[in-house]
Design an enzyme around this catalytic site. Sequence first.
Site, PDB file in Angstrom:
ATOM      1  CB  SER A 210      30.332  41.346  37.572  1.00  0.00           C
ATOM      2  OG  SER A 210      30.531  40.341  38.534  1.00  0.00           O
ATOM      3  CG  HIS A 290      28.151  43.545  46.856  1.00  0.00           C
ATOM      4  ND1 HIS A 290      29.208  43.015  47.547  1.00  0.00           N
ATOM      5  CD2 HIS A 290      28.258  43.088  45.584  1.00  0.00           C
ATOM      6  CE1 HIS A 290      29.947  42.273  46.714  1.00  0.00           C
ATOM      7  NE2 HIS A 290      29.388  42.298  45.521  1.00  0.00           N
ATOM      8  CG  HIS A 314      35.332  41.206  38.039  1.00  0.00           C
ATOM      9  ND1 HIS A 314      35.281  41.150  39.414  1.00  0.00           N
ATOM     10  CD2 HIS A 314      36.556  41.735  37.760  1.00  0.00           C
ATOM     11  CE1 HIS A 314      36.398  41.621  39.926  1.00  0.00           C
ATOM     12  NE2 HIS A 314      37.189  41.981  38.940  1.00  0.00           N
TER      13      HIS A 314
END
Length: 346
Positions: A210, A290, A314
């Site tokens: 990513s 996250h 990603h």
Amino acid sequence: MESAIPQHLETTRSRHKRVPDDYQPPYPSFVARYKPAVSRVVMAYFGVQYRGTVPAAATEALAEIAGRFAMEGGPSHWDRAHYVDQAGYENVVSVAYWDDVARFDAWFAAVRELWTGKARGGIGTFIEVLRPSVERHETLFSSLGRPEGVAVVADGMSGEVQEHAYWGGMRDRIPLSQTDAMTPGDAPGLIRDGARLRVQAHDNLCLIRSGQDWSDTEASERKLYLDDVEPVLREGMDFLRDDGPGIGCYANRYMRVYAADGRVSEKSYGQSWWKSLAALERWAESHPTHVKIFGAAMKYLSTLGPSAKLRLYHEVTVAAADEQFFEYRNCHSKTGMLAAVETASA
């Protein structure tokens, strides 16, 4: 509006998407498109590991692998990046991509022996390869015009796709998800081959790369990214590096990409091995680290709107057991998928 799944890979669904057919994403995103004749891609990570200043053996190894990449059968694209791991070791990783497995196989046999078949002046070397069918792989890009990673070997990019900007979009972009839950197999094991250690992983191991590219940003946007977003991203990447095994992340690397001239670029990427796509999804949807990354990114993008020059992308693969190869020589026990074996035996 296109589906992220190409038409020739669409099939009757036995597992439903997370959004209705009339879902409209709030902003555009795009995916890589391969020629229909491409059935598999190859992503191969060649790493060197050392402590302190760069030893001559590491410089020599990096020059050798770059030379091999340029030979007959070499990759259509490769890049190189650096990170410091949880044990304090420097790691330089050259990542190469093919869209022809036969070409890779013919090239790889000799290179494997070159890379992990001999001792190299006290440095560690490792090879991590996935060769997934295109049904087991997806990509996503925030903008057109500069493909990264495996997308560079694709035929081109899609138009705007539907399956993004919602939890579950990553899974919905993988063609196999139409019919398969992609649940993980048994715990990984270790095979000793002299000085080499080979990890035998399991079905439906998940890889994500990513990336972030802030090279097009101007002063105020660059400052906003580097001051407000990147530190939060780094905090999450460090959590996965140090504590990831507890949530199903076997190993995580937060890499800084080198430019073609060897200087550090304004590009980075996180690359991690996960027990399953579901484990990656749980972290992305609900883990505080996250959630914090997502919040910082949304604040950044809402502040700048369409004028934002930051590029995001990603690639995610859920690989079958026979699509994986992991080999390490003179590397510490938490390197890459060696950490998965340590986690399984703990």
